[in-house]
Design a protein around this motif. Structure first.
Motif, PDB file in Angstrom:
ATOM      1  N   ILE A  64       0.848  -1.192   0.000  1.00 48.37           N
ATOM      2  CA  ILE A  64       0.000   0.000   0.000  1.00 48.37           C
ATOM      3  C   ILE A  64       0.884   1.243   0.000  1.00 48.37           C
ATOM      4  O   ILE A  64       0.650   2.215  -0.720  1.00 48.37           O
ATOM      5  CB  ILE A  64      -0.942   0.003   1.224  1.00 48.37           C
ATOM      6  CG1 ILE A  64      -1.937  -1.170   1.135  1.00 48.37           C
ATOM      7  CG2 ILE A  64      -1.671   1.321   1.351  1.00 48.37           C
ATOM      8  CD1 ILE A  64      -2.890  -1.091  -0.037  1.00 48.37           C
ATOM      9  N   ALA A  65       1.921   1.180   0.822  1.00 50.32           N
ATOM     10  CA  ALA A  65       2.852   2.298   0.904  1.00 50.32           C
ATOM     11  C   ALA A  65       3.856   2.295  -0.253  1.00 50.32           C
ATOM     12  O   ALA A  65       4.256   3.353  -0.740  1.00 50.32           O
ATOM     13  CB  ALA A  65       3.594   2.262   2.233  1.00 50.32           C
ATOM     14  N   PHE A  66       4.241   1.089  -0.683  1.00 55.54           N
ATOM     15  CA  PHE A  66       5.232   0.964  -1.754  1.00 55.54           C
ATOM     16  C   PHE A  66       4.689   0.028  -2.832  1.00 55.54           C
ATOM     17  O   PHE A  66       5.020  -1.160  -2.881  1.00 55.54           O
ATOM     18  CB  PHE A  66       6.554   0.430  -1.197  1.00 55.54           C
ATOM     19  CG  PHE A  66       7.171   1.348  -0.174  1.00 55.54           C
ATOM     20  CD1 PHE A  66       7.847   2.488  -0.559  1.00 55.54           C
ATOM     21  CD2 PHE A  66       7.041   1.077   1.182  1.00 55.54           C
ATOM     22  CE1 PHE A  66       8.411   3.341   0.379  1.00 55.54           C
ATOM     23  CE2 PHE A  66       7.598   1.929   2.124  1.00 55.54           C
ATOM     24  CZ  PHE A  66       8.279   3.056   1.717  1.00 55.54           C
ATOM     25  N   PRO A  67       3.827   0.523  -3.724  1.00 58.88           N
ATOM     26  CA  PRO A  67       3.124  -0.330  -4.688  1.00 58.88           C
ATOM     27  C   PRO A  67       4.041  -1.011  -5.703  1.00 58.88           C
ATOM     28  O   PRO A  67       3.622  -1.967  -6.359  1.00 58.88           O
ATOM     29  CB  PRO A  67       2.169   0.651  -5.392  1.00 58.88           C
ATOM     30  CG  PRO A  67       2.743   1.997  -5.155  1.00 58.88           C
ATOM     31  CD  PRO A  67       3.423   1.926  -3.836  1.00 58.88           C
ATOM     32  N   SER A  74       3.215  -6.921   6.184  1.00 50.62           N
ATOM     33  CA  SER A  74       2.808  -5.631   6.728  1.00 50.62           C
ATOM     34  C   SER A  74       3.870  -5.104   7.679  1.00 50.62           C
ATOM     35  O   SER A  74       4.697  -5.862   8.196  1.00 50.62           O
ATOM     36  CB  SER A  74       1.475  -5.746   7.464  1.00 50.62           C
ATOM     37  OG  SER A  74       1.595  -6.600   8.597  1.00 50.62           O
ATOM     38  N   PHE A  75       3.864  -3.801   7.871  1.00 43.50           N
ATOM     39  CA  PHE A  75       4.599  -3.214   8.987  1.00 43.50           C
ATOM     40  C   PHE A  75       3.557  -2.674   9.958  1.00 43.50           C
ATOM     41  O   PHE A  75       2.401  -2.468   9.591  1.00 43.50           O
ATOM     42  CB  PHE A  75       5.585  -2.140   8.520  1.00 43.50           C
ATOM     43  CG  PHE A  75       4.959  -0.933   7.863  1.00 43.50           C
ATOM     44  CD1 PHE A  75       4.638   0.192   8.593  1.00 43.50           C
ATOM     45  CD2 PHE A  75       4.709  -0.925   6.489  1.00 43.50           C
ATOM     46  CE1 PHE A  75       4.075   1.306   7.988  1.00 43.50           C
ATOM     47  CE2 PHE A  75       4.147   0.186   5.874  1.00 43.50           C
ATOM     48  CZ  PHE A  75       3.830   1.305   6.628  1.00 43.50           C
ATOM     49  N   GLN A 105      11.893   3.245   8.732  1.00 46.91           N
ATOM     50  CA  GLN A 105      10.568   3.351   9.334  1.00 46.91           C
ATOM     51  C   GLN A 105       9.951   4.712   9.057  1.00 46.91           C
ATOM     52  O   GLN A 105       8.748   4.812   8.773  1.00 46.91           O
ATOM     53  CB  GLN A 105      10.653   3.109  10.833  1.00 46.91           C
ATOM     54  CG  GLN A 105       9.295   3.057  11.517  1.00 46.91           C
ATOM     55  CD  GLN A 105       9.413   2.778  12.991  1.00 46.91           C
ATOM     56  OE1 GLN A 105      10.213   3.415  13.686  1.00 46.91           O
ATOM     57  NE2 GLN A 105       8.644   1.827  13.480  1.00 46.91           N
ATOM     58  N   ASP A 106      10.755   5.760   9.116  1.00 49.06           N
ATOM     59  CA  ASP A 106      10.256   7.093   8.771  1.00 49.06           C
ATOM     60  C   ASP A 106       9.695   7.091   7.355  1.00 49.06           C
ATOM     61  O   ASP A 106       8.654   7.707   7.074  1.00 49.06           O
ATOM     62  CB  ASP A 106      11.371   8.133   8.878  1.00 49.06           C
ATOM     63  CG  ASP A 106      11.729   8.455  10.325  1.00 49.06           C
ATOM     64  OD1 ASP A 106      11.014   8.012  11.238  1.00 49.06           O
ATOM     65  OD2 ASP A 106      12.732   9.169  10.527  1.00 49.06           O
ATOM     66  N   ALA A 107      10.389   6.383   6.434  1.00 48.84           N
ATOM     67  CA  ALA A 107       9.950   6.327   5.036  1.00 48.84           C
ATOM     68  C   ALA A 107       8.622   5.585   4.910  1.00 48.84           C
ATOM     69  O   ALA A 107       7.727   6.003   4.158  1.00 48.84           O
ATOM     70  CB  ALA A 107      11.011   5.651   4.181  1.00 48.84           C
ATOM     71  N   LYS A 114       0.944   9.580   2.776  1.00 44.11           N
ATOM     72  CA  LYS A 114       0.597  10.046   1.431  1.00 44.11           C
ATOM     73  C   LYS A 114      -0.628   9.337   0.865  1.00 44.11           C
ATOM     74  O   LYS A 114      -1.435   9.946   0.165  1.00 44.11           O
ATOM     75  CB  LYS A 114       1.781   9.846   0.488  1.00 44.11           C
ATOM     76  CG  LYS A 114       2.930  10.807   0.727  1.00 44.11           C
ATOM     77  CD  LYS A 114       4.067  10.556  -0.262  1.00 44.11           C
ATOM     78  CE  LYS A 114       5.230  11.500  -0.019  1.00 44.11           C
ATOM     79  NZ  LYS A 114       6.358  11.241  -0.949  1.00 44.11           N
ATOM     80  N   VAL A 115      -0.780   8.038   1.160  1.00 47.67           N
ATOM     81  CA  VAL A 115      -1.869   7.284   0.519  1.00 47.67           C
ATOM     82  C   VAL A 115      -3.218   7.524   1.189  1.00 47.67           C
ATOM     83  O   VAL A 115      -4.266   7.294   0.577  1.00 47.67           O
ATOM     84  CB  VAL A 115      -1.566   5.770   0.472  1.00 47.67           C
ATOM     85  CG1 VAL A 115      -0.298   5.509  -0.312  1.00 47.67           C
ATOM     86  CG2 VAL A 115      -1.479   5.152   1.862  1.00 47.67           C
ATOM     87  N   GLY A 116      -3.233   7.937   2.466  1.00 50.24           N
ATOM     88  CA  GLY A 116      -4.500   8.162   3.152  1.00 50.24           C
ATOM     89  C   GLY A 116      -5.059   6.891   3.766  1.00 50.24           C
ATOM     90  O   GLY A 116      -4.622   5.776   3.458  1.00 50.24           O
TER      91      GLY A 116
END
Length: 250
Positions: A64-67, A74-75, A105-107, A114-116
């Motif tokens: 989701i965070a890195f498509p 998951s994290f 982790q910050d990334a 960003k994705v909501g």
């Protein structure tokens, strides 16, 4: 110090002593104490009216965070808190050592921001379709439904308990993501704050201690005292014990 407070005194003294040891993770033991004050603290810092519901270890599907890298792994976010209007979600990361902040982790958290939250809720639904931990995920899905982010089939619970039964996958596929696409905001609770930290809202332990000390009970008094102590890095020469801490050896 009265006899009723002695076990708590021992508990905090142990946490304080053990945090200096090589493999001991203070944040995994002390997080329950932070949770008692977290909602009020965030309300005060952000000015946002918040639900009393806190979801710990919220799973965020990695792709989701890195498509660009498909994955069902998951994290986890330490805590998720939700505005009463449901238009804002706060992802809170607890660090009891400034050195445990990691750029990776910050990334992840920046990407989640960003994705909501709608995309994140879809990711949780996707994980629930593949997991074997159906009963635990039901509780997470039910909490998100109570908050208004998911709509669950009425008979989903009957297909999960007392054990998963035929037709469960069809019910999981029928879960709908509803409500507003809430904005995600990132909050770090950590010992100290760097002036140039742009990763999100940062609340240091002295700020937390000030909030905690406004409560007049033994847990709050002890916790606020040790929070100020924990603002200094672990592994340094141990300072004198706080009053009553010697009872740990009784």
């Amino acid at each position: 110090m009265n006899s009723e407070s002695r076990p708590l005194t021992r508990l905090f003294a142990n946490l304080d002593r053990w945090r200096h040891l090589p493999a001991y993770q203070l944040e995994r033991r002390a997080d329950v104490f932070f949770s008692l004050y977290l909602t009020g603290l965030l309300r005060e810092v952000t000015g946002v009216a918040l639900s009393d519901i806190i979801l710990p270890e919220l799973p965020i599907k990695r792709d989701i965070a890195f498509p660009e890298s498909a994955s069902h792994q998951s994290f986890k976010v330490d805590y998720a808190l939700f505005s009463e209007a449901r238009d804002r979600v706060f992802f809170v990361e607890l660090k009891t050592d400034d050195a445990s902040r990691r750029s990776e982790q910050d990334a992840y958290l920046a990407a989640a921001r960003k994705v909501g939250f709608r995309a994140i809720a879809l990711g949780i639904r996707a994980i629930a379709l593949r997991t074997d931990a159906h009963r635990k995920y039901f509780h997470l899905l039910a909490a998100l439904a109570e908050l208004g982010y998911l709509a669950l089939p009425e008979d989903l619970e009957a297909h999960v308990f007392p054990r998963p039964r035929r037709g469960l996958r069809k019910r999981l596929e029928a879960i709908e993501v509803v409500g507003p696409d809430a904005v995600v905001e990132v909050v770090y609770v950590q010992p100290t704050r760097a002036e140039d930290d742009a990763a999100g809202i940062v609340i240091d332990f002295h700020e937390v201690a000030a909030r905690v000390s406004s409560h007049d009970d033994v847990v709050s008094r002890l916790f606020s005292e040790y929070l100020r102590r924990w603002s200094t890095p672990a592994g340094r020469r141990m300072p004198p014990r706080l009053p009553g801490a010697s009872e740990v050896s009784e």
